[in-house]
Design a protein around this motif. Structure first.
Motif, mmCIF file in Angstrom:
data_model
loop_
_atom_site.group_PDB
_atom_site.id
_atom_site.type_symbol
_atom_site.label_atom_id
_atom_site.label_comp_id
_atom_site.label_asym_id
_atom_site.label_seq_id
_atom_site.Cartn_x
_atom_site.Cartn_y
_atom_site.Cartn_z
ATOM 1 N N GLY A 174 40.080 28.461 24.795
ATOM 2 C CA GLY A 174 39.829 28.041 23.066
ATOM 3 C C GLY A 174 38.728 28.836 22.679
ATOM 4 N N LYS A 175 38.842 29.400 21.145
ATOM 5 C CA LYS A 175 37.445 30.048 20.800
ATOM 6 C C LYS A 175 36.104 29.410 20.092
ATOM 7 C CE LYS A 175 38.616 34.125 22.033
ATOM 8 N NZ LYS A 175 38.642 35.224 22.595
ATOM 9 N N LEU A 176 36.627 27.871 19.670
ATOM 10 C CA LEU A 176 35.496 27.481 18.731
ATOM 11 C C LEU A 176 35.380 25.629 20.033
ATOM 12 C CD1 LEU A 176 36.753 27.727 15.284
ATOM 13 C CD2 LEU A 176 34.528 29.083 16.483
ATOM 14 N N ASP A 177 36.247 26.025 21.320
ATOM 15 C CA ASP A 177 35.797 24.157 21.946
ATOM 16 C C ASP A 177 34.813 24.718 22.716
ATOM 17 O OD1 ASP A 177 37.986 23.876 20.787
ATOM 18 O OD2 ASP A 177 39.656 24.176 21.743
ATOM 19 N N GLY A 178 34.269 25.511 23.197
ATOM 20 C CA GLY A 178 32.858 25.089 24.075
ATOM 21 C C GLY A 178 33.521 25.463 25.215
ATOM 22 N N ILE A 179 34.528 25.601 25.560
ATOM 23 C CA ILE A 179 34.835 25.482 27.233
ATOM 24 C C ILE A 179 34.522 26.853 27.675
ATOM 25 C CG2 ILE A 179 36.823 25.050 28.623
ATOM 26 C CD1 ILE A 179 37.825 22.756 26.284
ATOM 27 N N PRO A 180 33.888 27.006 28.463
ATOM 28 C CA PRO A 180 33.468 28.260 28.960
ATOM 29 C C PRO A 180 34.531 29.166 30.156
ATOM 30 C CG PRO A 180 31.615 26.728 29.777
ATOM 31 C CD PRO A 180 33.248 26.279 29.267
ATOM 32 N N ALA A 181 34.974 28.196 30.558
ATOM 33 C CA ALA A 181 35.622 28.772 31.673
ATOM 34 C C ALA A 181 37.288 27.921 32.519
ATOM 35 C CB ALA A 181 34.852 28.477 33.671
ATOM 36 N N ALA A 182 38.349 28.356 32.968
ATOM 37 C CA ALA A 182 39.858 27.803 33.060
ATOM 38 C C ALA A 182 39.643 29.007 34.493
ATOM 39 C CB ALA A 182 40.814 28.075 31.867
ATOM 40 N N VAL A 183 40.082 27.143 35.136
ATOM 41 C CA VAL A 183 41.123 27.395 36.417
ATOM 42 C C VAL A 183 42.505 27.343 36.325
ATOM 43 C CG1 VAL A 183 41.392 26.789 38.786
ATOM 44 C CG2 VAL A 183 39.904 25.534 37.503
ATOM 45 N N VAL A 184 43.372 29.353 37.233
ATOM 46 C CA VAL A 184 44.042 29.257 36.751
ATOM 47 C C VAL A 184 45.021 28.623 38.098
ATOM 48 C CG1 VAL A 184 46.815 30.781 37.153
ATOM 49 C CG2 VAL A 184 44.120 31.379 34.802
ATOM 50 N N ARG A 185 46.474 27.971 38.399
ATOM 51 C CA ARG A 185 46.859 28.345 39.864
ATOM 52 C C ARG A 185 47.619 27.815 39.942
ATOM 53 N NH1 ARG A 185 44.214 22.716 37.794
ATOM 54 N NH2 ARG A 185 42.240 22.826 39.598
ATOM 55 N N GLY A 186 48.141 28.492 41.217
ATOM 56 C CA GLY A 186 50.224 28.824 41.405
ATOM 57 C C GLY A 186 50.819 30.144 41.328
ATOM 58 N N VAL A 187 49.682 31.030 40.935
ATOM 59 C CA VAL A 187 49.031 32.920 40.785
ATOM 60 C C VAL A 187 49.556 33.236 42.285
ATOM 61 C CG1 VAL A 187 49.203 34.574 39.564
ATOM 62 C CG2 VAL A 187 49.244 32.743 38.458
ATOM 63 N N ASP A 188 49.886 34.628 42.732
ATOM 64 C CA ASP A 188 50.285 35.101 44.248
ATOM 65 C C ASP A 188 49.373 36.796 43.622
ATOM 66 O OD1 ASP A 188 49.861 36.535 46.491
ATOM 67 O OD2 ASP A 188 52.237 36.659 46.545
ATOM 68 N N ALA A 189 48.104 36.270 42.709
ATOM 69 C CA ALA A 189 47.542 37.787 42.336
ATOM 70 C C ALA A 189 46.218 37.885 43.601
ATOM 71 C CB ALA A 189 46.895 37.782 40.677
ATOM 72 N N ALA A 190 46.138 37.631 44.645
ATOM 73 C CA ALA A 190 45.213 37.933 46.011
ATOM 74 C C ALA A 190 45.052 39.335 45.813
ATOM 75 C CB ALA A 190 44.209 37.725 46.991
ATOM 76 N N GLY A 191 43.726 40.202 45.638
ATOM 77 C CA GLY A 191 43.356 41.555 45.993
ATOM 78 C C GLY A 191 41.865 42.300 45.601
ATOM 79 N N ALA A 192 41.661 43.642 45.403
ATOM 80 C CA ALA A 192 40.855 43.787 45.626
ATOM 81 C C ALA A 192 40.388 45.292 44.340
ATOM 82 C CB ALA A 192 40.275 44.640 46.985
ATOM 83 N N GLY A 193 40.715 44.604 43.384
ATOM 84 C CA GLY A 193 41.332 45.397 42.093
ATOM 85 C C GLY A 193 40.062 45.238 40.888
ATOM 86 N N ARG A 194 39.460 46.071 40.398
ATOM 87 C CA ARG A 194 38.546 45.673 39.202
ATOM 88 C C ARG A 194 39.251 46.193 37.705
ATOM 89 N NH1 ARG A 194 35.075 50.568 40.284
ATOM 90 N NH2 ARG A 194 36.625 51.971 40.105
ATOM 91 N N ALA A 195 38.208 45.051 37.338
ATOM 92 C CA ALA A 195 38.445 45.541 35.808
ATOM 93 C C ALA A 195 38.549 46.252 35.261
ATOM 94 C CB ALA A 195 37.891 44.731 34.216
ATOM 95 N N ARG A 196 37.987 48.146 35.670
ATOM 96 C CA ARG A 196 37.688 48.793 35.179
ATOM 97 C C ARG A 196 38.735 50.078 35.835
ATOM 98 N NH1 ARG A 196 32.963 52.509 34.267
ATOM 99 N NH2 ARG A 196 31.313 50.723 34.681
ATOM 100 N N ASP A 197 39.890 49.380 36.481
ATOM 101 C CA ASP A 197 41.332 49.987 36.593
ATOM 102 C C ASP A 197 42.118 49.911 35.798
ATOM 103 O OD1 ASP A 197 40.005 50.693 39.118
ATOM 104 O OD2 ASP A 197 40.981 48.781 39.964
ATOM 105 N N LEU A 198 42.215 48.881 34.740
ATOM 106 C CA LEU A 198 43.017 48.719 33.546
ATOM 107 C C LEU A 198 42.368 49.259 32.419
ATOM 108 C CD1 LEU A 198 42.376 45.151 33.724
ATOM 109 C CD2 LEU A 198 44.316 46.404 34.041
ATOM 110 N N VAL A 199 41.482 50.389 32.698
ATOM 111 C CA VAL A 199 40.588 51.582 31.590
ATOM 112 C C VAL A 199 41.568 52.644 31.688
ATOM 113 C CG1 VAL A 199 39.258 52.579 30.847
ATOM 114 C CG2 VAL A 199 38.451 50.139 31.145
ATOM 115 N N MET A 200 42.253 52.869 30.551
ATOM 116 C CA MET A 200 43.429 54.130 30.703
ATOM 117 C C MET A 200 41.917 55.669 30.877
ATOM 118 S SD MET A 200 45.898 56.108 28.548
ATOM 119 C CE MET A 200 47.315 54.177 28.662
ATOM 120 N N PRO A 201 42.075 56.458 32.024
ATOM 121 C CA PRO A 201 41.442 57.394 32.084
ATOM 122 C C PRO A 201 41.586 58.680 30.143
ATOM 123 C CG PRO A 201 42.803 56.933 34.214
ATOM 124 C CD PRO A 201 42.844 56.249 33.061
#
Length: 208
Positions: A174-201
């Motif tokens: 949420g935006k106003l709930d004061g919760i700074p983090a969340a845990v996501v379970r059950g997703v097979d997404a392990a890897g070595a990516g960077r968020a910078r890779d999401l930026v289109m050149p």
């Protein structure tokens, strides 16, 4: 996976600024006009690598990370005190890696980490959270060359996995709930990516 809001990361890294010590430039004064604090505009201009578009008092800018977003990521919401602004981390991918390393040291667990922030989208109303930092996760799923159930070969389909996970986690934080983090379970997404890779050149990046 642990998803952490950018604001808490920025505040922990000291990426906050007080408006009290900001002297606005002529450009900031011009953009601010009569309805906006020119000191806030000045901070935005200092954080911008390039100003993309101005519709006073709105500034769309490219940050030093390559993100194109409103106000160069500068935000007053959830700041530590009034008259303060929160800036983006210097290197959100390094921030995510640091959190991941610390969790490993404290718990012995290997987790993926995303640092997320709210972005608008061209020609779409509203904002959604996206990944601006990542560690231990593949951020993109390239489906080019795979075939659907009818045998059609996909030619240009790449899924922004990290952004989809960021948007899902934001529903829990949420935006106003004061919760700074969340845990996501059950997703097979392990890897070595960077968020910078999401930026289109950009065009200038392609021809460097």
């Amino acid at each position: 996976m642990v998803v952490v809001a950018q604001k808490i990361v920025s505040k922990s890294e000291g990426r906050v600024v007080s408006l009290a010590g900001i002297e606005p430039s002529e450009q900031a004064l011009e953009i601010a006009g009569d309805d906006e604090d020119p000191r806030r505009i000045e901070v935005i201009l200092r954080e911008a690598a390039r100003v993309v578009r101005v519709r006073p008092p709105l500034v769309i800018a490219e940050t030093t990370h390559g993100f194109i977003c409103a106000s160069a990521g500068v935000d007053a919401s959830n700041a530590p005190e009034p008259e303060m602004l929160v800036l983006l981390p210097h290197d959100p991918d390094a921030s995510a890696k640091g959190i991941r390393d610390r969790i490993r040291k404290l718990t012995g667990r290997e987790v993926a980490v995303l640092v997320t922030d709210s972005f608008g989208r061209p020609w779409r109303q509203g904002t959604t959270d996206v990944a601006i930092g990542a560690a231990g996760v593949h951020v993109l799923l390239d489906l080019k060359g795979r075939r659907d159930r009818t045998g059609y070969e996909l030619h240009a389909t790449t899924i922004a996995v990290a952004d989809e996970l960021a948007g899902a986690a934001e529903l829990a934080m949420g935006k106003l709930d004061g919760i700074p983090a969340a845990v996501v379970r059950g997703v097979d997404a392990a890897g070595a990516g960077r968020a910078r890779d999401l930026v289109m050149p950009t065009e200038r990046d392609l021809f460097r």
